[in-house]
Design an enzyme around this catalytic site. Sequence first.
Site, PDB file in Angstrom:
ATOM      1  N   ASP A  52       0.848  -1.192   0.000  1.00 36.59           N
ATOM      2  CA  ASP A  52       0.000   0.000   0.000  1.00 36.59           C
ATOM      3  C   ASP A  52       0.886   1.246   0.000  1.00 36.59           C
ATOM      4  OD1 ASP A  52      -2.092  -1.794   0.471  1.00 36.59           O
ATOM      5  OD2 ASP A  52      -1.875  -1.608   2.645  1.00 36.59           O
ATOM      6  N   ASP A  58       0.612   8.381   7.937  1.00 44.71           N
ATOM      7  CA  ASP A  58       0.866   6.985   8.352  1.00 44.71           C
ATOM      8  C   ASP A  58       2.227   6.885   9.018  1.00 44.71           C
ATOM      9  OD1 ASP A  58      -1.174   5.301   7.497  1.00 44.71           O
ATOM     10  OD2 ASP A  58      -0.383   5.115   5.462  1.00 44.71           O
ATOM     11  N   GLU A  81       1.957  -2.446  11.356  1.00 47.18           N
ATOM     12  CA  GLU A  81       1.538  -2.764   9.994  1.00 47.18           C
ATOM     13  C   GLU A  81       2.416  -2.065   8.960  1.00 47.18           C
ATOM     14  OE1 GLU A  81      -2.758  -2.350   9.011  1.00 47.18           O
ATOM     15  OE2 GLU A  81      -1.971  -1.524   7.147  1.00 47.18           O
ATOM     16  N   GLU A  82       3.006  -0.957   9.352  1.00 49.48           N
ATOM     17  CA  GLU A  82       3.796  -0.188   8.392  1.00 49.48           C
ATOM     18  C   GLU A  82       5.245  -0.645   8.261  1.00 49.48           C
ATOM     19  OE1 GLU A  82       2.521   1.849   6.295  1.00 49.48           O
ATOM     20  OE2 GLU A  82       0.541   1.752   7.204  1.00 49.48           O
ATOM     21  N   ASP A 102      -1.587  -0.860  14.359  1.00 43.88           N
ATOM     22  CA  ASP A 102      -1.801  -0.268  13.038  1.00 43.88           C
ATOM     23  C   ASP A 102      -1.872   1.232  13.297  1.00 43.88           C
ATOM     24  OD1 ASP A 102      -2.635   0.704  10.652  1.00 43.88           O
ATOM     25  OD2 ASP A 102      -4.313  -0.675  10.390  1.00 43.88           O
ATOM     26  N   LEU A 104      -2.221   4.108  11.624  1.00 45.70           N
ATOM     27  CA  LEU A 104      -3.283   4.961  11.081  1.00 45.70           C
ATOM     28  C   LEU A 104      -4.070   4.161  10.051  1.00 45.70           C
ATOM     29  CD1 LEU A 104      -3.978   7.703  12.040  1.00 45.70           C
ATOM     30  CD2 LEU A 104      -2.728   8.684  10.157  1.00 45.70           C
ATOM     31  N   ASP A 105      -5.145   3.577  10.507  1.00 40.46           N
ATOM     32  CA  ASP A 105      -5.941   2.721   9.639  1.00 40.46           C
ATOM     33  C   ASP A 105      -6.931   3.568   8.848  1.00 40.46           C
ATOM     34  OD1 ASP A 105      -6.758  -0.075   8.997  1.00 40.46           O
ATOM     35  OD2 ASP A 105      -8.667   0.784   9.621  1.00 40.46           O
ATOM     36  N   GLU A 267      -5.229  -5.691  13.101  1.00 44.54           N
ATOM     37  CA  GLU A 267      -6.607  -5.214  12.921  1.00 44.54           C
ATOM     38  C   GLU A 267      -7.627  -6.194  13.510  1.00 44.54           C
ATOM     39  OE1 GLU A 267      -6.015  -4.820   8.623  1.00 44.54           O
ATOM     40  OE2 GLU A 267      -6.310  -2.663   8.789  1.00 44.54           O
TER      41      GLU A 267
HETATM   42  P1  AFP Z   1      -6.032   1.579   4.124  1.00 42.98           P
HETATM   43  O1  AFP Z   1      -5.410   1.848   5.486  1.00 42.98           O
HETATM   44  O2  AFP Z   1      -5.046   1.126   3.094  1.00 42.98           O
HETATM   45  O3  AFP Z   1      -6.918   2.703   3.654  1.00 42.98           O
HETATM   46  O4  AFP Z   1      -6.998   0.319   4.308  1.00 42.98           O
HETATM   47  C1  AFP Z   1      -8.074   0.450   5.147  1.00 42.98           C
HETATM   48  C2  AFP Z   1      -8.585  -0.908   5.420  1.00 42.98           C
HETATM   49  O5  AFP Z   1      -7.557  -1.764   5.832  1.00 42.98           O
HETATM   50  C3  AFP Z   1      -9.705  -0.860   6.469  1.00 42.98           C
HETATM   51  O6  AFP Z   1      -9.595   0.214   7.344  1.00 42.98           O
HETATM   52  C4  AFP Z   1     -10.961  -0.788   5.659  1.00 42.98           C
HETATM   53  O7  AFP Z   1     -12.038  -1.373   6.311  1.00 42.98           O
HETATM   54  C5  AFP Z   1     -10.598  -1.531   4.408  1.00 42.98           C
HETATM   55  O8  AFP Z   1      -9.190  -1.447   4.271  1.00 42.98           O
HETATM   56  C6  AFP Z   1     -11.268  -0.940   3.197  1.00 42.98           C
HETATM   57  O9  AFP Z   1     -10.907  -1.662   2.080  1.00 42.98           O
HETATM   58  P2  AFP Z   1     -11.685  -1.483   0.678  1.00 42.98           P
HETATM   59  O10 AFP Z   1     -11.252  -0.160   0.134  1.00 42.98           O
HETATM   60  O11 AFP Z   1     -11.210  -2.623  -0.165  1.00 42.98           O
HETATM   61  O12 AFP Z   1     -13.157  -1.553   0.952  1.00 42.98           O
END
Ligand code: AFP
Length: 321
Positions: A52, A58, A81-82, A102, A104-105, A267
Amino acid sequence: MEQERLHPEATGELSNLLYDLCLAAKIISRQVRRAGLTDILGGSGTLNVSGDLQQKLDMFANETVRNAVQHTGRVCITASEEDEGPVVCPREEQGKYVLLYDPLDGSTNIDVNVSIGTIFSIHRRVTGQQEGASELDCLQPGYRQVAAGYILYGSSTMLVYTTGQGVHGFTLDPTIGEFLLSHPDIRSPDVGKYYSVNESHWNKWAPGIQRVVGAFKNGDGGRVEAKNARYIGSLVADIHRNLMSGGVFLYPADAISPQGKLRLLYEAAPLAFVVEQAGGAATDGRRNILDIKPTALHQRTPLIIGSKQDVAFAQSVLTGQ
Ligand code: AFP
């Protein structure tokens, strides 16, 4: 502190570690609130271990959490996670806890001013002082967590955590810079009014998942009532809403990602601990998330989490019962 008093054997180290995380949360929250005014929005130009694009925030959050705990003598190793691998604390400072997080999710939501969150999971170390901390300390099943929680940077900043004695929510009062107990003993309704899933993946799902999501959408002959849909794309925000109002969140496996997208250690497991402690449940479709023994730091897992009866319904369809 109230809960610490219930354990006469407690040394206060866990409470202090939670304070360390509160400090990190306040620093991240300040930065999130000023994002857009300062040059901290946007990509950093690097990819993390999962491929990612890392956002500048992040990376800032990743460093902030690690710096808040690393030299306190309370933690022996951290994994994020990073980062590709775990970061071992200096030998003479290694404490008895392990921190997985994690930072900054929901990072795709950073630039568009939508809620994001930090998730943390705390284990007791399993390695001895002699051998030194290692990845073994990180690869523990979720049922061994001693504490877990999240910080939600939403319309207010909230800390929600459990140490296995229920779930408690604290709201950051920016005028005094402290988290104040605002939601003691959070309980999740047994049946949810929301279902949360990225339905754009429908065509890649196995028929079992299509049946589950179809039932949440349209109802299923009295077994499940039709629900309303809500999906933010920030796991912490989706889970928090469902925890408070009742709901079920799904990130299933699909034809392209046979293990789903979400990470077990950073997560799924911590959020499963929180949600179970609030009366809900979490499964990968067959097993309780907290029973999964991890074999790799960045292992992924399908996740169905939320109101107890909704998760049970999904699992019964997926296991053909
Ligand atoms: P990011 O941190 O890369 O934005 O991912 C967020 C995540 O891990 C989680 O927080 C969300 O529920 C999920 O991904 C969303 O994923 P989609 O974009 O595939 O729905």
